[in-house]
Design a protein around this motif. Sequence first.
Motif, PDB file in Angstrom:
ATOM      1  N   ASP A 186       0.841  -1.185   0.000  1.00  0.00           N
ATOM      2  CA  ASP A 186       0.000   0.000   0.000  1.00  0.00           C
ATOM      3  C   ASP A 186       0.885   1.247   0.000  1.00  0.00           C
ATOM      4  O   ASP A 186       1.152   1.837   1.024  1.00  0.00           O
ATOM      5  CB  ASP A 186      -0.920  -0.023   1.237  1.00  0.00           C
ATOM      6  CG  ASP A 186      -1.908   1.138   1.225  1.00  0.00           C
ATOM      7  OD1 ASP A 186      -1.988   1.838   0.190  1.00  0.00           O
ATOM      8  OD2 ASP A 186      -2.566   1.354   2.249  1.00  0.00           O
ATOM      9  N   ARG A 187       1.351   1.618  -1.199  1.00  0.00           N
ATOM     10  CA  ARG A 187       2.293   2.735  -1.325  1.00  0.00           C
ATOM     11  C   ARG A 187       1.672   4.041  -0.827  1.00  0.00           C
ATOM     12  O   ARG A 187       2.349   4.947  -0.398  1.00  0.00           O
ATOM     13  CB  ARG A 187       2.696   2.926  -2.794  1.00  0.00           C
ATOM     14  CG  ARG A 187       3.588   1.841  -3.342  1.00  0.00           C
ATOM     15  CD  ARG A 187       3.970   2.137  -4.785  1.00  0.00           C
ATOM     16  NE  ARG A 187       4.850   3.282  -4.917  1.00  0.00           N
ATOM     17  CZ  ARG A 187       4.518   4.444  -5.468  1.00  0.00           C
ATOM     18  NH1 ARG A 187       3.304   4.611  -5.924  1.00  0.00           N
ATOM     19  NH2 ARG A 187       5.373   5.424  -5.572  1.00  0.00           N
ATOM     20  N   HIS A 188       0.350   4.129  -0.952  1.00  0.00           N
ATOM     21  CA  HIS A 188      -0.313   5.393  -0.666  1.00  0.00           C
ATOM     22  C   HIS A 188      -0.912   5.469   0.733  1.00  0.00           C
ATOM     23  O   HIS A 188      -1.485   6.470   1.110  1.00  0.00           O
ATOM     24  CB  HIS A 188      -1.396   5.661  -1.719  1.00  0.00           C
ATOM     25  CG  HIS A 188      -0.832   5.824  -3.089  1.00  0.00           C
ATOM     26  ND1 HIS A 188      -1.458   5.359  -4.229  1.00  0.00           N
ATOM     27  CD2 HIS A 188       0.318   6.384  -3.511  1.00  0.00           C
ATOM     28  CE1 HIS A 188      -0.713   5.627  -5.277  1.00  0.00           C
ATOM     29  NE2 HIS A 188       0.367   6.253  -4.869  1.00  0.00           N
ATOM     30  N   GLY A 189      -0.762   4.395   1.494  1.00  0.00           N
ATOM     31  CA  GLY A 189      -1.309   4.389   2.843  1.00  0.00           C
ATOM     32  C   GLY A 189      -0.328   5.025   3.823  1.00  0.00           C
ATOM     33  O   GLY A 189       0.817   5.343   3.485  1.00  0.00           O
ATOM     34  N   GLY A 190      -0.817   5.247   5.047  1.00  0.00           N
ATOM     35  CA  GLY A 190       0.077   5.669   6.125  1.00  0.00           C
ATOM     36  C   GLY A 190       0.484   7.124   6.112  1.00  0.00           C
ATOM     37  O   GLY A 190       1.426   7.513   6.789  1.00  0.00           O
ATOM     38  N   VAL A 191      -0.204   7.953   5.312  1.00  0.00           N
ATOM     39  CA  VAL A 191       0.079   9.394   5.378  1.00  0.00           C
ATOM     40  C   VAL A 191      -1.151  10.127   5.925  1.00  0.00           C
ATOM     41  O   VAL A 191      -2.282   9.701   5.717  1.00  0.00           O
ATOM     42  CB  VAL A 191       0.491   9.995   4.020  1.00  0.00           C
ATOM     43  CG1 VAL A 191       1.911   9.627   3.656  1.00  0.00           C
ATOM     44  CG2 VAL A 191      -0.470   9.588   2.930  1.00  0.00           C
ATOM     45  N   THR A 192      -0.881  11.215   6.622  1.00  0.00           N
ATOM     46  CA  THR A 192      -1.937  11.918   7.355  1.00  0.00           C
ATOM     47  C   THR A 192      -1.809  13.425   7.117  1.00  0.00           C
ATOM     48  O   THR A 192      -0.710  13.933   6.948  1.00  0.00           O
ATOM     49  CB  THR A 192      -1.816  11.607   8.862  1.00  0.00           C
ATOM     50  OG1 THR A 192      -1.916  10.190   9.030  1.00  0.00           O
ATOM     51  CG2 THR A 192      -2.901  12.299   9.671  1.00  0.00           C
ATOM     52  N   GLN A 193      -2.966  14.091   7.067  1.00  0.00           N
ATOM     53  CA  GLN A 193      -2.965  15.549   6.942  1.00  0.00           C
ATOM     54  C   GLN A 193      -3.192  16.188   8.308  1.00  0.00           C
ATOM     55  O   GLN A 193      -4.049  15.748   9.069  1.00  0.00           O
ATOM     56  CB  GLN A 193      -4.076  15.990   5.986  1.00  0.00           C
ATOM     57  CG  GLN A 193      -3.790  15.661   4.516  1.00  0.00           C
ATOM     58  CD  GLN A 193      -4.948  16.066   3.626  1.00  0.00           C
ATOM     59  OE1 GLN A 193      -6.021  15.473   3.719  1.00  0.00           O
ATOM     60  NE2 GLN A 193      -4.748  17.059   2.778  1.00  0.00           N
TER      61      GLN A 193
END
Lengths: 385, 357
Positions: A186-193
């Motif tokens: 999941d390359r796009h998971g684990g980021v937060t705003q």
Amino acid sequence: MNLNNFTAVAHDDERLAPLRAEVRRFLAEERAAGAFTRATGWDHWDPEFSRKVGAKGWIGMTWPRRYGGQARSSLERFVVTEELLAAGAPVRAHWMADRQLGPLLLSVGTEQQKDTYLPRIARGEIFFCYGLSEPDSGSDLASIRTAGTKVDGGWAIIGRKVWVGYAHRAHMMNLFARTSPRSDEDRHGGVTQFIVDLKTPGITVRPIVNLAGEHDFNEIVFDDAFVPDDLVIGTVGNGWKQVTGELAHERSGPERWLNTFSLLVHLVDRVAQHPNERDLEKIGRLVSQLWTLRQMSFSIATLLEQGGTPNLEAALIKDLGTLYDQEVPAVARQIVSEEVRAGLSEEDYLGELLDRALYYSPSYTIRGGTKEIIRGVIAKGLGLR
Amino acid sequence: MSETTDMITDAATRLFSEQCTPRVLAEAEQGVFPSTLWSGVEDNGIASMLAAEAHGGIAASPGVALAVMRVAGRHAVPLPLAETMVGRWLLSKAGIGAATGPLALVVLRRPDGWKVEGTGTARVLRGTEPAVAWGKASGGVLVVVRDGAGIGVATVDSQRLKVDSRTNIAGEPRDGLTADGVSVRFSPVSAVSLEAVMHMVSLCRAGLICGALQRTLELSVGYACDRVQFGRPLAKFQAIQQQLAELAGAVASATAIANATANVVEGEHGDLMIAAMRARLAGAIDTGTAVSHQVHGAMGFTREYALHYYTRRLWAWRDEYDSAAEWRERLGRAFAGAPADELWSRLARIGVASGTQ
């Protein structure tokens, strides 16, 4: 592969016409009062002007009234925006919050966040910048390394952001940070705003002077800066989805094809004074592109109003619009030679506008997604990837 | 309105996809007029669609005509569709019905070419028109000429003209027609200007252009997905994806400006919008033809593969009914002739539909 969604015809109905007239009256008065000139440009930071726009009800105008908005339509916002931009009015201070952060908070923000920020944004009192790119992460946004680590009551941020427009003038930032390790699945998971107050201890803002010799973007260093839990935007780990949901708004607006409009106005003036077939034809070519882009943009505003997510169409507008904005100074230089340029008077904005448009032209196809990334999005829409 | 559009575009789609076979297209270029296809065009009400009901038409809006012409362009229909549709529209406006059969259209707007001599209803046609679309194959040639403050029209039987059979670069008939003092019956038309005829035929051609551009994109995407090189389809190469994205932009922009123009073509500022449309279509054609050929490689360069039916037409249509350069200059002149400060208000105003919806 239906590319026939650009069907709506730009058309001022009984709602839009008086609004457009009102914006024009406001702009004429402001220009007469010396608030800005044709050479100012919309990408100019002017808190006082933003407050006046806010007082007119033209920031966050599509938002619900209870959050300081006017509950007006996307098309009404389109009209106000294109009028402000075409006049070269300095709207940069409230731009990012009006276009992106506000709609984002409305869709995923908490009640407390909406109550705290939206009314102040709409009044032109609080300004946001966006922290996305990093020294090693540009187009490959998912590769960011700025990290938020869970601590008691919030998050500790460590890392660096670059190319952050007007971070030295903004109050707050929408920060995009990694909150769990990147995985191959999941390359796009684990980021937060996060909403970050730029006065938070541990944050350093350093200028990066651009090619034009101007200071608009910055490097930001986060050295263990604390962000409380209640300033997480939406869901932890869901930042990628949230940020890509903003794209149709980000890419289809008139700011993608009105950067050089003041230059075009002065160029038309120049050609009118020295008319010849060759130059008139060049003006005709530029006007035809501009007109087409306006029709396309208006169409997309209509689709957005109907609740659509026209990401392919928005990408097409950004691609065509930014290339057009690069073509204007290139054509201007064919009409205005170096000798002519040198002979222009100080009062003639043509020279200043030409220099600026040329300096900034490389940036148009880089910011907001490079031409290559945008064309990748289009290719996806065509079913090629 | 949209039901009418759907019905007639569906009928056009069925007719053209069945009958515009590679063989019909190839034979048309050898000078064989596709009579069966033409009968279908008449039977489905396409040729008369712009004419009033009293003259056998359905008084279709320009937008509906654009939609049908887009279908025709997508199938490279080898017929004088734009000419006949606009000719019958004009004759209907003049209160004259039109006979069935294809019409050629000659809009006299230059000092050379045909002269219409005399006054009153009996006039004499003299001179040579060098490139009349389907001049020979059409039974009638409709001549449009300025006359006093208005215009007048006359229909001349092509058998009374000396014909020099020629073609454009797409292999479509563009015949030289010489009139050696041919007497014609002249009818004044007050409801339409010469420019309005040029606008309507430009709009119909725009439909053909948008359809042909759409087809170059479909062919290119299809080819890129099928053709395998270096072990993967061309479509997987970023260099190819980037080019096809550019082609999609050309198709989308052409379609957008044509849709918008259809809505205002008969309005106050139709002239400027048409000029803008012609200018943008030319840019889209340049991009569309270049990219579709590049993506197809050598295959697209053969007569056997269908791409050339579209790209050669696009090259030709770009500069027919006045060249793209003339339209660009016209547009530039219109905008340079007004105070530059009004540039924005003019742009924003002219998009406004003027009661033609």
